[in-house]
Scaffold this motif. Structure first.
Motif, PDB file in Angstrom:
ATOM      1  N   GLU A 105       0.827  -1.214   0.000  1.00 50.82           N
ATOM      2  CA  GLU A 105       0.000   0.000   0.000  1.00 50.82           C
ATOM      3  C   GLU A 105       0.859   1.260   0.000  1.00 50.82           C
ATOM      4  O   GLU A 105       0.411   2.334  -0.369  1.00 50.82           O
ATOM      5  CB  GLU A 105      -0.993  -0.010   1.173  1.00 50.82           C
ATOM      6  CG  GLU A 105      -0.391   0.078   2.574  1.00 50.82           C
ATOM      7  CD  GLU A 105       0.108  -1.252   3.132  1.00 50.82           C
ATOM      8  OE1 GLU A 105       0.203  -2.236   2.367  1.00 50.82           O
ATOM      9  OE2 GLU A 105       0.414  -1.305   4.338  1.00 50.82           O
ATOM     10  N   GLU A 106       2.134   1.113   0.416  1.00 51.71           N
ATOM     11  CA  GLU A 106       3.051   2.263   0.432  1.00 51.71           C
ATOM     12  C   GLU A 106       3.978   2.231  -0.779  1.00 51.71           C
ATOM     13  O   GLU A 106       4.787   3.125  -0.964  1.00 51.71           O
ATOM     14  CB  GLU A 106       3.925   2.214   1.695  1.00 51.71           C
ATOM     15  CG  GLU A 106       3.175   2.463   2.980  1.00 51.71           C
ATOM     16  CD  GLU A 106       2.533   3.834   2.982  1.00 51.71           C
ATOM     17  OE1 GLU A 106       3.131   4.770   2.449  1.00 51.71           O
ATOM     18  OE2 GLU A 106       1.404   3.937   3.490  1.00 51.71           O
ATOM     19  N   GLN A 107       3.917   1.174  -1.560  1.00 54.28           N
ATOM     20  CA  GLN A 107       4.880   1.032  -2.656  1.00 54.28           C
ATOM     21  C   GLN A 107       4.156   0.878  -3.986  1.00 54.28           C
ATOM     22  O   GLN A 107       3.528   1.823  -4.461  1.00 54.28           O
ATOM     23  CB  GLN A 107       5.814  -0.136  -2.347  1.00 54.28           C
ATOM     24  CG  GLN A 107       6.598   0.156  -1.057  1.00 54.28           C
ATOM     25  CD  GLN A 107       7.547  -0.948  -0.659  1.00 54.28           C
ATOM     26  OE1 GLN A 107       7.290  -2.117  -0.886  1.00 54.28           O
ATOM     27  NE2 GLN A 107       8.640  -0.587  -0.045  1.00 54.28           N
ATOM     28  N   CYS A 108       4.213  -0.319  -4.591  1.00 52.49           N
ATOM     29  CA  CYS A 108       3.660  -0.504  -5.945  1.00 52.49           C
ATOM     30  C   CYS A 108       2.185  -0.111  -6.033  1.00 52.49           C
ATOM     31  O   CYS A 108       1.771   0.605  -6.950  1.00 52.49           O
ATOM     32  CB  CYS A 108       3.842  -1.954  -6.391  1.00 52.49           C
ATOM     33  SG  CYS A 108       3.277  -3.174  -5.189  1.00 52.49           S
ATOM     34  N   GLU A 109       1.383  -0.541  -5.048  1.00 54.11           N
ATOM     35  CA  GLU A 109      -0.069  -0.296  -5.145  1.00 54.11           C
ATOM     36  C   GLU A 109      -0.392   1.180  -4.958  1.00 54.11           C
ATOM     37  O   GLU A 109      -1.397   1.668  -5.471  1.00 54.11           O
ATOM     38  CB  GLU A 109      -0.814  -1.154  -4.121  1.00 54.11           C
ATOM     39  CG  GLU A 109      -0.714  -2.635  -4.451  1.00 54.11           C
ATOM     40  CD  GLU A 109      -1.395  -3.548  -3.448  1.00 54.11           C
ATOM     41  OE1 GLU A 109      -2.100  -3.041  -2.554  1.00 54.11           O
ATOM     42  OE2 GLU A 109      -1.218  -4.774  -3.551  1.00 54.11           O
ATOM     43  N   LYS A 110       0.483   1.879  -4.250  1.00 52.98           N
ATOM     44  CA  LYS A 110       0.259   3.311  -4.035  1.00 52.98           C
ATOM     45  C   LYS A 110       0.345   4.063  -5.372  1.00 52.98           C
ATOM     46  O   LYS A 110      -0.303   5.090  -5.567  1.00 52.98           O
ATOM     47  CB  LYS A 110       1.325   3.843  -3.072  1.00 52.98           C
ATOM     48  CG  LYS A 110       1.059   5.217  -2.562  1.00 52.98           C
ATOM     49  CD  LYS A 110       2.114   5.591  -1.558  1.00 52.98           C
ATOM     50  CE  LYS A 110       1.826   6.951  -0.967  1.00 52.98           C
ATOM     51  NZ  LYS A 110       2.795   7.289   0.061  1.00 52.98           N
ATOM     52  N   LEU A 111       1.177   3.558  -6.283  1.00 54.23           N
ATOM     53  CA  LEU A 111       1.377   4.253  -7.562  1.00 54.23           C
ATOM     54  C   LEU A 111       0.503   3.704  -8.688  1.00 54.23           C
ATOM     55  O   LEU A 111       0.516   4.228  -9.804  1.00 54.23           O
ATOM     56  CB  LEU A 111       2.857   4.157  -7.973  1.00 54.23           C
ATOM     57  CG  LEU A 111       3.865   4.789  -7.008  1.00 54.23           C
ATOM     58  CD1 LEU A 111       5.265   4.695  -7.565  1.00 54.23           C
ATOM     59  CD2 LEU A 111       3.519   6.250  -6.738  1.00 54.23           C
ATOM     60  N   CYS A 112      -0.254   2.632  -8.414  1.00 55.80           N
ATOM     61  CA  CYS A 112      -1.108   2.015  -9.449  1.00 55.80           C
ATOM     62  C   CYS A 112      -2.086   3.074  -9.974  1.00 55.80           C
ATOM     63  O   CYS A 112      -2.784   3.736  -9.188  1.00 55.80           O
ATOM     64  CB  CYS A 112      -1.852   0.838  -8.829  1.00 55.80           C
ATOM     65  SG  CYS A 112      -3.177   0.185  -9.849  1.00 55.80           S
ATOM     66  N   ILE A 113      -2.140   3.230 -11.295  1.00 52.65           N
ATOM     67  CA  ILE A 113      -2.952   4.310 -11.878  1.00 52.65           C
ATOM     68  C   ILE A 113      -4.441   4.098 -11.608  1.00 52.65           C
ATOM     69  O   ILE A 113      -5.188   5.046 -11.361  1.00 52.65           O
ATOM     70  CB  ILE A 113      -2.618   4.439 -13.378  1.00 52.65           C
ATOM     71  CG1 ILE A 113      -1.200   5.031 -13.473  1.00 52.65           C
ATOM     72  CG2 ILE A 113      -3.640   5.301 -14.131  1.00 52.65           C
ATOM     73  CD1 ILE A 113      -0.586   5.046 -14.829  1.00 52.65           C
ATOM     74  N   LEU A 114      -4.861   2.831 -11.570  1.00 53.88           N
ATOM     75  CA  LEU A 114      -6.260   2.517 -11.253  1.00 53.88           C
ATOM     76  C   LEU A 114      -6.642   3.087  -9.880  1.00 53.88           C
ATOM     77  O   LEU A 114      -7.779   3.497  -9.655  1.00 53.88           O
ATOM     78  CB  LEU A 114      -6.401   0.989 -11.224  1.00 53.88           C
ATOM     79  CG  LEU A 114      -7.772   0.367 -11.303  1.00 53.88           C
ATOM     80  CD1 LEU A 114      -8.433   0.715 -12.618  1.00 53.88           C
ATOM     81  CD2 LEU A 114      -7.656  -1.156 -11.184  1.00 53.88           C
ATOM     82  N   GLY A 115      -5.642   3.125  -8.984  1.00 55.04           N
ATOM     83  CA  GLY A 115      -5.869   3.570  -7.613  1.00 55.04           C
ATOM     84  C   GLY A 115      -6.276   5.029  -7.502  1.00 55.04           C
ATOM     85  O   GLY A 115      -6.730   5.472  -6.453  1.00 55.04           O
ATOM     86  N   LYS A 116      -6.116   5.805  -8.582  1.00 53.78           N
ATOM     87  CA  LYS A 116      -6.520   7.222  -8.512  1.00 53.78           C
ATOM     88  C   LYS A 116      -8.027   7.353  -8.391  1.00 53.78           C
ATOM     89  O   LYS A 116      -8.538   8.291  -7.806  1.00 53.78           O
ATOM     90  CB  LYS A 116      -6.054   7.948  -9.770  1.00 53.78           C
ATOM     91  CG  LYS A 116      -4.565   8.187  -9.784  1.00 53.78           C
ATOM     92  CD  LYS A 116      -4.173   9.097 -10.908  1.00 53.78           C
ATOM     93  CE  LYS A 116      -2.677   9.330 -10.843  1.00 53.78           C
ATOM     94  NZ  LYS A 116      -2.131   9.852 -12.058  1.00 53.78           N
ATOM     95  N   LYS A 117      -8.752   6.400  -9.014  1.00 52.31           N
ATOM     96  CA  LYS A 117     -10.209   6.511  -9.012  1.00 52.31           C
ATOM     97  C   LYS A 117     -10.901   5.396  -8.235  1.00 52.31           C
ATOM     98  O   LYS A 117     -12.050   5.521  -7.856  1.00 52.31           O
ATOM     99  CB  LYS A 117     -10.703   6.461 -10.466  1.00 52.31           C
ATOM    100  CG  LYS A 117     -10.262   7.665 -11.273  1.00 52.31           C
ATOM    101  CD  LYS A 117     -11.191   7.920 -12.412  1.00 52.31           C
ATOM    102  CE  LYS A 117     -10.822   9.221 -13.096  1.00 52.31           C
ATOM    103  NZ  LYS A 117     -10.874   9.136 -14.526  1.00 52.31           N
ATOM    104  N   MET A 118     -10.235   4.265  -8.082  1.00 52.78           N
ATOM    105  CA  MET A 118     -10.854   3.134  -7.395  1.00 52.78           C
ATOM    106  C   MET A 118      -9.770   2.350  -6.659  1.00 52.78           C
ATOM    107  O   MET A 118      -8.670   2.853  -6.500  1.00 52.78           O
ATOM    108  CB  MET A 118     -11.600   2.256  -8.402  1.00 52.78           C
ATOM    109  CG  MET A 118     -10.842   1.959  -9.666  1.00 52.78           C
ATOM    110  SD  MET A 118     -11.825   1.124 -10.901  1.00 52.78           S
ATOM    111  CE  MET A 118     -12.414   2.477 -11.907  1.00 52.78           C
TER     112      MET A 118
END
Ligand code: FAD
Length: 480
Positions: A105-118
């Motif tokens: 949550e502090e590394q790869c997933e934090k930067l996942c582009i999908l994570g900006k909206k969902m």
């Protein structure tokens, strides 16, 4: 066009990540089995299909070992699970471990582009799935190993840093020996992180993989006692020190030497490595208190508090001097602890341990805190509230406020430069120390950090060691 691209175009990506099946909290507090059960192939494919397969993926930038995340996720989405683990292992020798314990949550997933909206793609869960799928098939696929170079490398410590260096250098054709002080290899992964979060068979499988590359692992071997670094350099061309940070800090308050007060290191080592939870089938006893107070707020504290519940404590408390948003532990582990019934006493500072006439702990004098201005770490500084002292009854305390490197290697290696906290000083980009032929990385350099950071440091050091061993680079740049 891939199915995912089509879905993306039609705006048909699932918003929420798929939850991973887990043991229920009521069930799991009564056993030491792994809490999370992992994705099924169907769930893994469905979750992987949420990945947008971005043209310029950001997730990879968040990974200290630069795993080709879109590459391995793509293979899972297409159902090519064996290919996905092949891609992963090009970058990461410990995918089953990282899939379980990395702070994604502090590394790869934090930067996942999908994570900006969902919800971001559940990259860690997919990594774990790919590694477990390979394990279920039996034989692990070995990479191509370069012809022997005739160079010998000694590695001190078999934690994630040492294992990464060992596997990277073995693949390049160097002869590698790991020296480990404890009787089982794996470092914190075996003696610290509990079975219910990281089963020992998983670490063993990863160590077996490194052994299958030709690496020799010698346990019960304390470098600095059995043999010094200088003496290793007489036999080996290069040495990597990945000895971790195993020296626990204490609060330095009165009463800390009472019976019933443990460092988290001792507490977890007794339970994990020495199998204290199976006493008397195993030799190591462990106190089974009624009410435990764990002091600290990191992963180590969560592991200790949850272990205490599994050992039968009626109450297990986390005593933390800041508040919930400042907890340094992984969010998933805080949630697991909450679900299991760990009680959080925020803004609380113990100032004295109190015992009975026989020297056994009976409780702690504590102060209530409030948050003041941010300190150097950027977090708001806890400040005691005057007149707020109170007594907290408990019959065991586990102190879990941090660790620094064990001083043995610096003490017996006078030529190696050390820092303020007894850490070995090493170049960030290469892991080179002040001593020619000696590299270092992981917690012994940074102080207690994370598995993936230790692996990242190991990877950089292995690159630099290989360049030096191959005569491509001098150890000290000219002019030094
Ligand atoms: P270590 O894993 O400490 O390994 C060092 C090894 O060197 C040990 O096996 C030690 O016995 C050996 N050694 C030491 N001195 C000598 C010597 N003189 N001679 C020979 N061998 C020696 N990180 C995460 O990313 N996620 C988590 O969820 C997480 N949870 C954690 C929970 C606990 C309880 C603890 C203690 C740590 C946790 N961490 C977590 C931190 C993480 O485990 C460490 O940052 C990581 O293991 C450091 O790797 P390392 O290889 O540098 O050292």
């Amino acid at each position: 066009m891939t199915e995912r691209k089509r879905r993306k175009r039609k705006g048909k990506v699932r918003k929420d990540r798929l939850p991973m099946p887990k043991q229920t909290p009521q069930e799991r507090v009564r056993n030491f089995d792994e809490v999370a059960l992992g994705f099924t192939p169907e769930l893994a494919m469905e979750e992987a299909k949420r990945c947008l397969d971005c043209k310029k993926p950001k997730c990879r930038d968040g990974c200290p070992v630069e795993v080709d995340i879109p590459g391995f996720v793509r293979e899972i989405a297409e159902g090519r699970f064996e290919e996905s683990i092949r891609v992963l292992k090009l970058y990461n020798a410990l995918p089953a471990v990282c899939g379980r314990v990395c702070p994604q949550e502090e590394q790869c997933e934090k930067l996942c582009i999908l994570g900006k909206k969902m919800d971001p793609v559940a990259i860690g869960r997919l990594e774990r799935f790919a590694a477990d799928h390979e394990a279920a098939l039996g034989e692990a696929r070995l990479p191509e190993i370069a012809p022997p170079t005739g160079k010998k490398v000694a590695i001190v410590g078999s934690g994630p840093a040492g294992i990464t260096v060992a596997s990277d250098l073995a693949v390049k054709g160097h002869q590698v020996v790991i020296y480990e002080a404890l009787h089982d290899p794996g470092g914190v992964l075996v003696y610290g992180i509990p079975e219910f979060r990281l089963p020992k068979r998983i670490v063993q499988r990863e160590v077996d993989y490194v052994s299958s590359l030709g690496v020799e692992v010698r346990c019960d071997y304390i470098v600095g006692r059995t043999r010094t670094i200088s003496s290793l350099l007489e036999e080996f061309d290069a040495v990597f020190v990945g000895a971790g940070a195993g020296l626990p800090w204490f609060l330095n308050i009165p009463g800390e030497n009472l019976n019933g007060v443990y460092s988290a290191n001792e507490y977890l080592t007794r339970v994990n490595l020495m199998k204290g939870y199976r006493f008397p089938d195993h030799d190591t006893p462990i106190k089974r208190p009624r009410k435990v107070a764990v002091i600290g707020g990191g992963n180590v504290a969560m592991d200790s508090a949850r272990t205490a519940l599994r050992l039968g404590a009626d109450e297990s408390h986390i005593v933390y001097r800041r508040s919930r948003p400042e907890l340094p532990a992984r969010e998933e582990e805080v949630e697991n602890a909450e679900e299991e019934g760990v009680i959080f006493d925020f803004l609380t500072l113990p100032v004295r341990m109190v015992g009975d006439e026989r020297g056994w702990l009976t409780g702690m004098d504590c102060l209530r805190m409030e948050l003041g201005e941010p300190d150097a770490s950027g977090r708001r500084r806890p400040v005691p509230i005057e007149g707020s002292d109170f007594f907290m009854e408990c019959d065991a305390v586990v102190v879990s406020i941090g660790n620094s490197p064990n001083p043995l290697i610096p003490q017996t290696t006078p030529d190696i430069e050390t820092g303020r906290w007894g850490n070995i000083v090493a170049e960030d980009a290469t892991g080179k120390t002040s001593m020619e032929g000696v590299w270092a990385g992981g917690d012994v350099v940074t102080g207690a950090a994370t598995v993936i950071n230790a692996m990242g440091a190991g990877r950089k050091a292995a690159r630099s060691m290989h360049a030096w061993l191959s005569g491509e680079e001098p150890f000290f740049p000219e002019g030094d």
